[in-house]
Design a protein around this motif. Structure first.
Motif, mmCIF file in Angstrom:
data_model
loop_
_atom_site.group_PDB
_atom_site.id
_atom_site.type_symbol
_atom_site.label_atom_id
_atom_site.label_comp_id
_atom_site.label_asym_id
_atom_site.label_seq_id
_atom_site.Cartn_x
_atom_site.Cartn_y
_atom_site.Cartn_z
ATOM 1 N N VAL A 1 -6.204 2.032 4.412
ATOM 2 C CA VAL A 1 -6.590 0.918 3.552
ATOM 3 C C VAL A 1 -7.637 0.096 4.299
ATOM 4 C CG1 VAL A 1 -4.734 -0.615 4.364
ATOM 5 C CG2 VAL A 1 -5.770 -1.020 2.138
ATOM 6 N N GLU B 1 0.849 -1.179 0.000
ATOM 7 C CA GLU B 1 0.000 0.000 0.000
ATOM 8 C C GLU B 1 0.888 1.234 0.000
ATOM 9 O OE1 GLU B 1 -3.172 0.065 -0.419
ATOM 10 O OE2 GLU B 1 -3.538 -2.073 -0.181
ATOM 11 N N LEU C 1 -2.343 4.555 6.956
ATOM 12 C CA LEU C 1 -1.118 4.322 6.179
ATOM 13 C C LEU C 1 -0.054 5.358 6.519
ATOM 14 C CD1 LEU C 1 -2.753 3.447 2.743
ATOM 15 C CD2 LEU C 1 -1.824 1.880 4.464
ATOM 16 N N ILE D 1 3.835 -0.759 3.868
ATOM 17 C CA ILE D 1 3.345 0.607 3.700
ATOM 18 C C ILE D 1 4.490 1.440 3.145
ATOM 19 C CG2 ILE D 1 2.376 2.626 4.842
ATOM 20 C CD1 ILE D 1 1.177 0.712 6.939
#
Length: 186
Positions: free
Chosen positions: A35, A25, A116, A142
């Motif tokens: 997310v 992500e 995030l 991340i």
């Protein structure tokens, strides 16, 4: 989960195979601050799965459990969540609890929203040891390595004044950072 068609080269027929489960992500931005992850426990006669996230926390925005006569799986949950268009399963966005471990109920699901804002790689796993050994774990990555904060220390330089080891152990840490061997003073 099971390996996809992109199995590692070490996987052959009739052989136990490990595969990596990495969910990548982007690091937090204005457009993508979190997310959403939906966890499904499709076993109706087992215990809940205690799922734990390292390196951060998540908001528990939804959770439910179904009767044993309903087959709960990924397709069932996706169909329920898309029945009205998008986000049809109930979600609580008003003060949802923030946790780092949640019990995913048998024949049920939980909906998590993970911020995030903590760049790095964080393991996300079931806290039942046997389940981790059979693959009930993943890594939430991340951002990219250049986003990960390692502090003000430079790579591969001598410590000006090595700190005294607490129990006579080493005064440096060695680890792999972006798959390049790196050394930092501690």
């Amino acid at each position: 989960t099971k390996c996809t068609t992109k199995n590692p080269a070490t996987c052959t027929a009739n052989k136990y195979c490990n595969c990596q489960h990495v969910v990548k992500e982007p690091w937090a931005s204005v457009n993508v601050p979190w997310v959403e992850i939906v966890l499904v426990n499709n076993n109706d006669d087992a215990a809940s799965h205690p799922i734990h996230q390292h390196g951060g926390w998540y908001w528990v925005v939804g959770e439910d459990k179904y009767d044993k006569n309903i087959t709960v799986n990924r397709k069932f949950i996706r169909d329920k969540d898309n029945k009205c268009g998008q986000y049809c399963l109930p979600r609580n966005f008003v003060n949802p609890p923030a946790k780092d471990t949640i019990q995913v109920p048998p024949n049920g699901y939980v909906i998590l929203r993970t911020p995030l804002d903590n760049a790095g790689t964080w393991i996300f796993h079931c806290h039942i040891n046997y389940h981790v050994t059979i693959g009930m774990a993943m890594v939430l990555q991340i951002g990219e390595p250049q986003d990960w904060r390692t502090g003000p220390l430079q790579r591969n330089v001598e410590c000006e004044t090595p700190p005294p080891p607490p129990r006579g152990g080493p005064t440096t840490i060695y680890w792999f950072y972006g798959m390049e061997n790196a050394e930092r003073c501690v």
